[in-house]
Motif scaffolding. Structure first.
Motif, PDB file in Angstrom:
ATOM      1  N   SER B 143       0.932  -1.247  -0.045  1.00 38.71           N
ATOM      2  CA  SER B 143       0.049  -0.053   0.054  1.00 38.71           C
ATOM      3  C   SER B 143       1.043   1.027  -0.134  1.00 38.71           C
ATOM      4  CB  SER B 143      -0.604   0.019   1.330  1.00 38.71           C
ATOM      5  OG  SER B 143       0.004   0.144   2.398  1.00 38.71           O
ATOM      6  N   ASP B 145       0.812   3.755   2.394  1.00 39.92           N
ATOM      7  CA  ASP B 145       1.386   3.838   3.392  1.00 39.92           C
ATOM      8  C   ASP B 145       2.600   2.936   3.577  1.00 39.92           C
ATOM      9  OD1 ASP B 145      -0.213   5.885   3.976  1.00 39.92           O
ATOM     10  OD2 ASP B 145      -1.511   4.837   5.245  1.00 39.92           O
ATOM     11  N   GLU B 189      -9.831  14.699   4.404  1.00 42.34           N
ATOM     12  CA  GLU B 189      -8.881  13.273   4.079  1.00 42.34           C
ATOM     13  C   GLU B 189      -9.781  12.537   3.408  1.00 42.34           C
ATOM     14  OE1 GLU B 189      -6.875  11.855   7.336  1.00 42.34           O
ATOM     15  OE2 GLU B 189      -6.281  13.869   8.174  1.00 42.34           O
ATOM     16  N   VAL B 191      -9.885   8.976   0.535  1.00 44.07           N
ATOM     17  CA  VAL B 191      -9.197   8.010  -0.218  1.00 44.07           C
ATOM     18  C   VAL B 191      -9.719   7.668  -1.525  1.00 44.07           C
ATOM     19  CG1 VAL B 191      -8.805   5.415  -0.446  1.00 44.07           C
ATOM     20  CG2 VAL B 191      -8.151   6.650   1.840  1.00 44.07           C
ATOM     21  N   ASN B 192      -9.373   7.745  -2.832  1.00 46.44           N
ATOM     22  CA  ASN B 192      -9.886   7.457  -4.181  1.00 46.44           C
ATOM     23  C   ASN B 192      -9.698   5.917  -4.112  1.00 46.44           C
ATOM     24  OD1 ASN B 192     -10.606   7.470  -6.931  1.00 46.44           O
ATOM     25  ND2 ASN B 192     -11.141   9.441  -6.154  1.00 46.44           N
ATOM     26  N   ASN B 193     -10.424   5.137  -3.914  1.00 49.23           N
ATOM     27  CA  ASN B 193     -10.190   3.347  -4.050  1.00 49.23           C
ATOM     28  C   ASN B 193      -9.786   3.112  -5.310  1.00 49.23           C
ATOM     29  OD1 ASN B 193     -13.022   4.635  -4.333  1.00 49.23           O
ATOM     30  ND2 ASN B 193     -13.566   2.565  -4.476  1.00 49.23           N
ATOM     31  N   ASP B 297      -6.434   4.886  -7.028  1.00 49.10           N
ATOM     32  CA  ASP B 297      -5.731   4.431  -5.777  1.00 49.10           C
ATOM     33  C   ASP B 297      -4.981   5.961  -5.440  1.00 49.10           C
ATOM     34  OD1 ASP B 297      -4.389   3.387  -3.732  1.00 49.10           O
ATOM     35  OD2 ASP B 297      -3.695   1.498  -5.069  1.00 49.10           O
ATOM     36  N   HIS B 298      -5.578   6.693  -4.875  1.00 53.87           N
ATOM     37  CA  HIS B 298      -4.995   7.970  -4.119  1.00 53.87           C
ATOM     38  C   HIS B 298      -5.350   8.041  -2.890  1.00 53.87           C
ATOM     39  CE1 HIS B 298      -4.796  10.666  -8.168  1.00 53.87           C
ATOM     40  NE2 HIS B 298      -4.357   9.464  -8.532  1.00 53.87           N
ATOM     41  N   VAL B 299      -4.414   8.677  -2.122  1.00 54.88           N
ATOM     42  CA  VAL B 299      -4.704   9.062  -0.590  1.00 54.88           C
ATOM     43  C   VAL B 299      -4.468  10.533  -0.750  1.00 54.88           C
ATOM     44  CG1 VAL B 299      -4.087   8.931   1.855  1.00 54.88           C
ATOM     45  CG2 VAL B 299      -4.238   6.943   0.260  1.00 54.88           C
ATOM     46  N   THR B 319      -1.680  15.018  -2.555  1.00 54.16           N
ATOM     47  CA  THR B 319      -1.907  13.479  -2.839  1.00 54.16           C
ATOM     48  C   THR B 319      -0.668  12.656  -3.072  1.00 54.16           C
ATOM     49  OG1 THR B 319      -3.926  14.272  -4.172  1.00 54.16           O
ATOM     50  CG2 THR B 319      -2.964  12.241  -4.925  1.00 54.16           C
ATOM     51  N   ASP B 770     -15.320   6.303   3.591  1.00 54.43           N
ATOM     52  CA  ASP B 770     -14.614   6.171   2.388  1.00 54.43           C
ATOM     53  C   ASP B 770     -15.380   5.404   1.564  1.00 54.43           C
ATOM     54  OD1 ASP B 770     -12.445   7.817   2.764  1.00 54.43           O
ATOM     55  OD2 ASP B 770     -11.383   6.508   3.888  1.00 54.43           O
TER      56      ASP B 770
END
Lengths: 264, 784
Positions: B143, B145, B189, B191-193, B297-299, B319, B770
């Motif tokens: 991931s 993170d 904040e 998450v773009n899943n 897949d962005h945070v 991002t 999210d």
């Protein structure tokens, strides 16, 4: 899939003989679980004995207050049987919400219960209604038939021939489906029967089971309100990416209340 | 106007063959003597390959050849190229090698290690199981993170800390200054899943080599066969274009995932030369899950500064974007130039800063997926605007109105590089609100409450940059290709027409839309027009279909080619009627001498062009066959407003979409029915992202959602009947006035749905949930 020898069985006895003759034979009912497993090479049987041509295993009979469903009867036939709808409407409704139309026209009750997927619908109906599983060797009470995850009381080579459901006074099944597979995350079958109230839960644990505390609560007061605040114990419930054990425990209460309400 | 011309909802010409099972997809193609390929793939997210023993497998029945990463390396061929170089704060992005067959290390589950070629698919599969690969498993970073944490497992030695680039747009200090004077700052904040594309047709390829002509042919499931020919020929296999033909026949959905040049295409082509037999490979669905480039897949952390009246003063967006294990063909541009440049949305936000860190992880590569960067941007902007409205107690529609770029402000220069060409944001907002009965919502919410349900409404006033793209602009931003489009209009002697386009239809209906334009312009029957696409041996060098570009760019090339046809035809007509060319008028298929009743039909002119007995042969070449290349002057900017209304069952967490209204400005529309279909499909994909689809990796890099048992695709019963409409401001800089409609639904819908979900849950104290907002997540949020 790996190579195997295919056999079309002509009768239950023929199927039993052919299965016994194979080194590592499997019986195939509708094939709804077996075929994907074979295609993904997760199983490598020597022989596949197809029960699809065994006429004696198909059909629905209602007599003496009981519905008997042949093991090779497809879900669509149960869903659309006027006799089932009259005797145990909850059973027809349950069958009508298994999988999709393709599955309902291939999948069978015998295949479903022999496989005993922990999220399958039929086990809840069998346990909820106190049904009897008939095999080529004996009769087994539903309470004794489902023994664990993908495990049943069936012995090696034993073939389910039919399931006999006593008609309840009232019954309903409520399923909260997994959004992806649409198997039950939790399914609860509630029935008021001559022998008492039965609450059977599928999807939540490794195997269908009865919520005896809920049954006791409903025994004196058969109403959704009798279950207010009740949930299942989260101990030993399934936990996966779709639902935590706590969520499943909560849903058992919600679906049970809704099923009781639906019993009218 | 002919009945099947521009603006008519003509039924799709291609559908007869599709719905009668007569489409010819790649897997339908069988070549004489064909062998089958099965790839041996890594079961580990990260491992060193200690050895690959093919001995036992090679001796199995039917095996033709087994090729490994070592064989590929020995041939000295290239790695898979990346088509876009992003330059970050510290210089160009890190671009690690991407070998088509891994030789030393595998970097994601599904990474290919060897290919087995056999006489049948079954034999190839048996032998593939017998290839003995000895792996030394290594720790994985699965991931964003995990990959950015200190001491994380390294995906590539070339990329310390797993950073591909650290990029920014805008002056951060300047934007910080705008925040200093703010009345209110909203911070979110999100998450773009990550999504798995799941085109209905899995990827497939058939490659063959002709020893007589030394020509290679690759049939492949691609959105852009010329791009594949260029990338694979020039950069990977070093085959010259004139000996390499790439055919993308009928393709069953792409959504971006079939833009990219994949390893299997190169390996099959290479292997076909080695074994001198055609070879076919078709992905199984499980294989698609671990090899098709994933999306999103962005945070992100975002902050919006507002004054006391709710006017936006500044926006800061930070991002982190997951690239996966390798750089897929266009991956680097998605979270940068297709994302940060859209952060102005429909608003006059004067100061914007965006920082993007792109990160390697031990997962399947991530690349463009329907919308590509623009859904991510819309999600940030529309979530934060809606949140700010609720925080400041301003109606969300009103807050948007206060900040819209006004209709008289076009062309409008945003602070993030783009110049919007036209639009009417008030108009689409008003139309969507009316269709959604926004004013009646409070009563509906109260009624839902009486049934124990939580009801919410959410808006998404999106904008996208489509019609990709002006070549010089994208070149200056790192693109390694031009992005013009081509079209050849070949008028036949009897007046029928074949149109050769560099765009590619994999569901969009080009064979109908382009034919309508030709029918309109030339006055011919739509059935007298055939559209050819997908075969590099037939079509001029075109760039393919993605980024909602086919009509805005490819259609513009068609319009230019039709201009040339008309110009030449007028000269022929003038000759036939002994008139001055300047006096010739052309309408409804008839050339007329102005002010007279003298006329000649288009068919007669076409025949004359090819049978030039009475012809100005000294001045004009015979034939009526014109090609045009069109390089757009600017992007196009489709925009609109989607409104979603949901009802949530607090007992189970289940979210039901009870109403969805969309008003879109796509510029001029050729076929309203096809446009409506595109919007419907896009909305469903957006709903899928918002409520259903979530790609989940375990910490060990194993894909937990590797089948439809666990990955939730949207179904018909997950969505209501939509209310969709269009409002048109034509694109001012292309000949059709078209903007594009292919991605709008997927761009707009996630924010509309999630704003509605947050609105419904807000009264119960839930401030963040999210995507995908599954029942379990909603219930968890309600009971946290």
């Amino acid at each position: 899939m790996h190579d195997f020898t295919y056999h079309a069985a002509g009768s239950v006895a023929d199927a039993a003989a052919k299965a016994a003759a194979g080194e590592d034979a499997v019986l195939m009912a509708g094939g709804m679980t077996l075929l994907p497993t074979l295609k993904q090479r997760l199983a490598q049987p020597s022989d596949v004995v197809d029960l699809g041509g065994v006429a004696e295993l198909r059909g629905i009979r209602v007599e003496g207050g009981a519905v008997t469903v042949g093991a090779m009867t497809v879900h669509d036939a149960v869903e659309n049987s006027s006799e089932v709808a009259a005797a145990i409407p909850a059973l027809a409704a349950l069958a009508g919400h298994i999988g999709d139309p393709q599955v309902r026209n291939r999948g069978t009750i015998g295949g479903s219960i022999a496989n005993n997927d922990p999220a399958a619908d039929y086990p809840a109906a069998l346990v909820g209604l106190g049904a009897t599983v008939c095999t080529d060797r004996r009769e087994i009470a539903a309470d004794d038939f489902f023994t664990g995850m993908f495990e049943t009381a069936l012995e090696e080579g034993e073939i389910v021939t039919s399931v006999r459901f006593p008609a309840p006074q009232a019954a309903a099944y409520m399923k909260f489906p997994n959004p992806a597979s649409r198997y039950a995350i939790v399914g609860v079958f509630v029935a008021r029967t001559a022998g008492g109230v039965r609450v059977a839960v599928t999807g939540a644990a490794g195997c269908v089971y009865r919520e005896t505390a809920m049954e006791a609560a409903l025994e004196g007061n058969f109403s959704a309100a009798a279950l207010d605040g009740m949930t299942a114990s989260a101990d030993d419930l399934n936990e996966d990416i779709h639902a935590s054990a706590e969520y499943r425990a909560h849903l058992v209460g919600v679906m049970a209340r809704r099923a009781v309400a639906a019993c009218g | 106007m002919p009945k099947d011309g521009i603006g008519a909802s003509v039924k799709r010409k291609e559908d007869y063959r599709f719905i009668t099972g007569q489409g010819a997809y790649t897997d339908d193609i069988d070549r004489p003597g064909q062998a089958w390929a099965v790839f041996v793939r890594s079961p580990h997210a990260h491992a060193r390959i200690a050895s690959v023993d093919t001995g036992a497998a090679a001796a199995m029945p039917g095996v033709v050849k087994i090729l490994t990463g070592a064989d590929y390396a020995a041939d000295g061929l290239g790695g898979l190229p990346c088509g876009w170089q992003v330059t970050g704060k510290d210089g160009p992005m890190v671009e690690p090698p991407h070998p088509p067959l891994a030789a030393d290390r595998v970097r994601h589950v599904g990474d290919q290690v060897a290919v087995v070629i056999a006489n049948s698919a079954a034999e190839a599969r048996d032998a593939a199981e017998a290839v003995a690969v000895e792996y030394e498993p290594l720790a994985a970073a699965a991931s964003i993170d995990a990959a950015l944490s200190p001491g994380a497992p390294q995906v590539h030695d070339e990329a310390p800390g797993n950073l591909c680039y650290d990029w920014e747009l805008g002056d951060k200090a300047d934007v910080d200054g705008a925040f200093a004077g703010a009345h209110h700052v909203t911070r979110i904040e999100l998450v773009n899943n990550r999504l798995v594309p799941n085109a209905m047709e899995p990827r497939a390829a058939v490659a063959e080599y002709d020893r007589a002509t030394r020509e290679y042919t690759l049939y492949t499931t691609s959105q852009n066969p010329h791009v594949i020919r260029l990338l694979m020929g020039a950069f990977v296999l070093q085959l010259p274009e004139h000996r390499l033909r790439v055919v993308a026949p009928d393709v069953g959905g792409g959504f971006g995932s079939k833009i990219f040049h994949y390893a299997e295409e190169a390996i099959l082509t290479w292997a076909a030369g080695k074994v001198a037999r055609p070879i076919k490979w078709t992905a199984e669905r499980a294989e698609s899950f671990v090899t098709d480039a994933h999306g999103r897949d962005h945070v992100t952390v975002a902050e919006l500064a507002l004054d006391a009246d709710g006017r936006f003063l500044g926006l800061k967006v930070d991002t982190k974007a997951n690239m996966g294990a390798y750089l897929s063909t266009f991956a680097p541009c998605v979270p940068t130039y297709l994302y940060a440049t859209l952060l102005a949305g429909q608003y006059t936000t004067p100061k914007i800063w965006c920082g993007v860190q792109a990160v390697f992880t031990h997962t399947v590569p991530v690349d463009a997926y329907r919308g590509a960067g623009r859904p991510e941007a819309t999600f940030v902007v529309e979530r934060i605007v809606e949140t700010a409205a609720h925080e400041m107690g301003i109606d969300p529609a009103e807050l948007r109105r206060r900040n819209f770029v006004p209709s008289d402000a076009f062309p409008y220069q945003t602070p993030v590089a783009l110049v919007y060409d036209s639009g009417d944001y008030e108009g689409t907002l008003a139309a969507a609100l009316a269709d959604a009965d926004y004013d009646g919502f409070a009563a509906r919410r109260a009624e839902a409450e009486s049934r124990g349900k939580l009801r919410g409404i959410g808006l998404s006033a999106y904008i996208e940059a489509c019609g990709i793209a002006p070549s010089a602009v994208v070149g200056s931003l790192g693109a390694r290709a031009g992005l013009y489009e081509c079209g050849e209009v070949r008028v036949h002697p009897t007046g029928s027409v074949t149109f050769f386009t560099g765009t590619h239809s994999h569901g969009q209906g080009h064979e109908t839309t382009f034919a309508q334009i030709i029918a309109e312009r030339l006055g011919v029957d739509i059935d007298a027009v055939e559209v050819v696409h997908g075969d590099t041996s037939k079509i001029p060098f075109g760039m393919g279909t993605y980024g909602s570009r086919s009509l805005a760019v490819g259609g513009s090339a068609l319009a230019r080619a039709l201009d040339k046809v008309e110009t030449k035809a007028k000269r022929i007509a003038a000759h036939l009627m002994e008139a001055s060319e300047a006096d010739i008028e052309f309408a409804d298929g008839q050339f007329t001498v102005a002010g007279t009743d003298r006329s000649v039909g288009f068919g007669d002119v076409a025949l004359t062009a090819y049978v030039p007995h009475n012809y100005p042969i000294e001045e004009l070449e015979p034939g009526l066959d014109e090609t045009a290349y069109y390089d757009p002057a600017n992007f196009t900017f489709p925009a609109g407003c989607h409104v979603c209304e949901v009802e949530i069952d607090p007992d189970t967490g289940a979210v039901e979409i009870v109403n969805f209204a969309a008003s879109d400005d796509f510029g001029n529309v050729i076929n309203p029915m096809i446009v409506e279909g595109q919007v419907h499909g896009g909305i469903v994909q957006g709903v899928g992202q918002a409520l259903l689809e979530g790609c989940v990796y375990g910490d060990d890099g194993q894909l937990a959602t590797g089948s439809y048992m666990d990955y939730t695709m949207p179904r018909a019963d997950d969505v209501p009947s939509f209310t969709v409409s269009t409002r048109t401001t034509p694109c001012p800089h292309n000949p059709l006035g078209a903007k594009g409609c292919g991605e709008a639904g997927a761009i707009a819908a996630p924010a509309a749905v999630m704003n509605a979900v947050h609105d419904a849950l807000g009264s119960r104290g839930v401030s963040r949930i999210d995507m995908p907002a599954t029942p379990a997540r909603v219930w968890q949020a309600l009971n946290a």
